[in-house]
Design a protein around this motif. Structure first.
Motif, PDB file in Angstrom:
ATOM      1  N   ALA A 137     -47.332  91.792  -9.159  1.00  0.00           N
ATOM      2  CA  ALA A 137     -47.994  93.019  -9.152  1.00  0.00           C
ATOM      3  C   ALA A 137     -48.980  93.007  -7.724  1.00  0.00           C
ATOM      4  N   GLY A 138     -48.631  93.571  -6.618  1.00  0.00           N
ATOM      5  CA  GLY A 138     -49.351  93.474  -5.512  1.00  0.00           C
ATOM      6  C   GLY A 138     -49.173  92.415  -4.648  1.00  0.00           C
ATOM      7  N   ASN A 139     -48.516  91.285  -5.005  1.00  0.00           N
ATOM      8  CA  ASN A 139     -48.148  90.348  -4.173  1.00  0.00           C
ATOM      9  C   ASN A 139     -46.703  89.904  -3.834  1.00  0.00           C
ATOM     10  N   SER A 140     -46.419  89.295  -2.726  1.00  0.00           N
ATOM     11  CA  SER A 140     -45.066  89.286  -2.593  1.00  0.00           C
ATOM     12  C   SER A 140     -44.911  87.926  -2.134  1.00  0.00           C
ATOM     13  N   TYR A 141     -43.905  87.212  -2.959  1.00  0.00           N
ATOM     14  CA  TYR A 141     -43.519  85.506  -2.561  1.00  0.00           C
ATOM     15  C   TYR A 141     -42.027  85.566  -2.268  1.00  0.00           C
ATOM     16  N   ASP A 142     -41.933  84.474  -1.306  1.00  0.00           N
ATOM     17  CA  ASP A 142     -40.586  84.420  -0.729  1.00  0.00           C
ATOM     18  C   ASP A 142     -39.679  83.341  -1.700  1.00  0.00           C
ATOM     19  N   ILE A 143     -40.445  82.582  -2.384  1.00  0.00           N
ATOM     20  CA  ILE A 143     -39.900  81.218  -3.007  1.00  0.00           C
ATOM     21  C   ILE A 143     -40.412  81.205  -4.312  1.00  0.00           C
ATOM     22  N   PHE A 144     -39.625  81.037  -5.294  1.00  0.00           N
ATOM     23  CA  PHE A 144     -40.141  80.534  -6.760  1.00  0.00           C
ATOM     24  C   PHE A 144     -39.460  79.455  -7.230  1.00  0.00           C
ATOM     25  N   PHE A 145     -40.375  78.611  -7.708  1.00  0.00           N
ATOM     26  CA  PHE A 145     -39.911  77.351  -8.389  1.00  0.00           C
ATOM     27  C   PHE A 145     -40.271  77.530  -9.996  1.00  0.00           C
ATOM     28  N   ILE A 146     -39.027  77.792 -10.878  1.00  0.00           N
ATOM     29  CA  ILE A 146     -39.363  78.235 -12.065  1.00  0.00           C
ATOM     30  C   ILE A 146     -38.679  77.204 -13.175  1.00  0.00           C
ATOM     31  N   ASP A 147     -39.474  76.633 -14.075  1.00  0.00           N
ATOM     32  CA  ASP A 147     -39.161  75.824 -15.089  1.00  0.00           C
ATOM     33  C   ASP A 147     -38.550  76.496 -16.039  1.00  0.00           C
ATOM     34  N   VAL A 148     -37.457  76.133 -16.926  1.00  0.00           N
ATOM     35  CA  VAL A 148     -36.524  76.872 -17.732  1.00  0.00           C
ATOM     36  C   VAL A 148     -37.237  76.682 -19.201  1.00  0.00           C
ATOM     37  N   ASN A 149     -37.730  75.594 -19.630  1.00  0.00           N
ATOM     38  CA  ASN A 149     -38.350  75.567 -21.108  1.00  0.00           C
ATOM     39  C   ASN A 149     -39.807  75.856 -21.061  1.00  0.00           C
ATOM     40  N   MET A 150     -40.215  77.032 -21.252  1.00  0.00           N
ATOM     41  CA  MET A 150     -41.704  77.594 -21.620  1.00  0.00           C
ATOM     42  C   MET A 150     -41.716  78.384 -22.525  1.00  0.00           C
ATOM     43  N   PRO A 151     -42.976  78.515 -23.379  1.00  0.00           N
ATOM     44  CA  PRO A 151     -42.853  79.047 -24.343  1.00  0.00           C
ATOM     45  C   PRO A 151     -42.886  80.640 -24.204  1.00  0.00           C
ATOM     46  N   GLY A 152     -42.639  81.298 -24.784  1.00  0.00           N
ATOM     47  CA  GLY A 152     -42.213  82.797 -24.599  1.00  0.00           C
ATOM     48  C   GLY A 152     -41.068  82.991 -23.711  1.00  0.00           C
ATOM     49  N   THR A 153     -41.140  83.648 -22.911  1.00  0.00           N
ATOM     50  CA  THR A 153     -40.094  84.053 -21.869  1.00  0.00           C
ATOM     51  C   THR A 153     -39.698  82.937 -21.085  1.00  0.00           C
ATOM     52  N   ASN A 154     -38.282  82.679 -21.276  1.00  0.00           N
ATOM     53  CA  ASN A 154     -37.935  81.410 -20.582  1.00  0.00           C
ATOM     54  C   ASN A 154     -37.624  81.554 -19.163  1.00  0.00           C
ATOM     55  N   GLY A 155     -37.321  80.313 -18.651  1.00  0.00           N
ATOM     56  CA  GLY A 155     -37.248  80.642 -17.065  1.00  0.00           C
ATOM     57  C   GLY A 155     -35.979  81.390 -16.532  1.00  0.00           C
ATOM     58  N   PHE A 156     -34.843  81.242 -17.231  1.00  0.00           N
ATOM     59  CA  PHE A 156     -33.791  82.349 -16.959  1.00  0.00           C
ATOM     60  C   PHE A 156     -34.222  83.633 -16.932  1.00  0.00           C
ATOM     61  N   PHE A 162     -34.017  71.859  -0.727  1.00  0.00           N
ATOM     62  CA  PHE A 162     -33.929  73.380  -0.939  1.00  0.00           C
ATOM     63  C   PHE A 162     -34.605  74.117   0.105  1.00  0.00           C
ATOM     64  N   LEU A 163     -35.841  73.574   0.549  1.00  0.00           N
ATOM     65  CA  LEU A 163     -36.390  74.364   1.861  1.00  0.00           C
ATOM     66  C   LEU A 163     -35.713  74.591   2.911  1.00  0.00           C
ATOM     67  N   GLN A 164     -34.908  73.451   3.083  1.00  0.00           N
ATOM     68  CA  GLN A 164     -33.865  73.536   4.510  1.00  0.00           C
ATOM     69  C   GLN A 164     -32.879  74.527   4.267  1.00  0.00           C
ATOM     70  N   GLN A 165     -32.284  74.594   3.144  1.00  0.00           N
ATOM     71  CA  GLN A 165     -31.190  75.593   2.938  1.00  0.00           C
ATOM     72  C   GLN A 165     -31.967  77.118   2.929  1.00  0.00           C
ATOM     73  N   VAL A 166     -33.146  77.175   2.400  1.00  0.00           N
ATOM     74  CA  VAL A 166     -33.750  78.487   2.618  1.00  0.00           C
ATOM     75  C   VAL A 166     -34.112  78.938   3.962  1.00  0.00           C
ATOM     76  N   GLY A 167     -34.306  77.815   4.655  1.00  0.00           N
ATOM     77  CA  GLY A 167     -34.697  78.082   6.181  1.00  0.00           C
ATOM     78  C   GLY A 167     -33.560  78.508   7.068  1.00  0.00           C
ATOM     79  N   GLU A 168     -32.397  77.853   6.407  1.00  0.00           N
ATOM     80  CA  GLU A 168     -30.985  78.157   7.288  1.00  0.00           C
ATOM     81  C   GLU A 168     -30.658  79.552   6.750  1.00  0.00           C
ATOM     82  N   THR A 169     -30.740  80.171   5.774  1.00  0.00           N
ATOM     83  CA  THR A 169     -30.417  81.395   5.288  1.00  0.00           C
ATOM     84  C   THR A 169     -31.510  82.410   5.901  1.00  0.00           C
ATOM     85  N   ASP A 170     -32.800  82.077   6.105  1.00  0.00           N
ATOM     86  CA  ASP A 170     -33.786  82.901   6.790  1.00  0.00           C
ATOM     87  C   ASP A 170     -33.677  82.906   8.193  1.00  0.00           C
ATOM     88  N   GLY A 171     -33.044  81.895   8.639  1.00  0.00           N
ATOM     89  CA  GLY A 171     -33.203  81.753  10.013  1.00  0.00           C
ATOM     90  C   GLY A 171     -32.230  82.409  10.979  1.00  0.00           C
TER      91      GLY A 171
END
Length: 123
Positions: A45-64, A114-123
């Protein structure tokens, strides 16, 4: 390019290792951290992020589930799913979400790739 990154993992230790790997792979980034999906969604809310690194196994809402919600809000964001569960089903689910799959343990080399792939996609 300076990316705004949000890491989401319920383990403080895992977030510390991930942050270290990100900074070793690319120093010109801004990293924020969330310890659960709910906290991550509040941070959107109110922020914008370019990249998210998300763990799958978390309590509550999972990463997927979190990745689906992020994808709905930020369709152009780059998502990376992090998990020690390297079964085909997990990899397929990440692919269906348009997310990269990064097997734990996280290394600087995996993050750099991963970051290189992101750079190639954004570039």
């Amino acid at each position: 390019m300076a990316y705004k990154i949000l890491t989401v993992d319920d383990s403080n230790f895992a977030r510390m290792l991930l942050k270290k790997a990100i900074l070793e792979a690319q120093s010109d980034v801004e990293i924020s951290e969330a310890d659960c999906a709910e906290a991550a969604l509040k941070m959107l809310a109110g922020n914008s992020y370019d990249i998210f690194f998300i763990d799958v196994n978390m309590p509550g809402t999972n990463g997927f589930e979190l990745a689906m919600q992020i994808r709905e809000q930020l369709p152009e964001a780059h998502l990376a799913i992090l998990t020690a569960n390297i079964q085909d089903a997990s990899q397929k689910k990440a692919q269906e979400l348009g997310a990269a799959f990064i097997a734990k343990p996280v290394t600087t080399e995996k993050i750099r790739s991963f970051l290189q792939q992101v750079g190639e996609t954004d570039g």
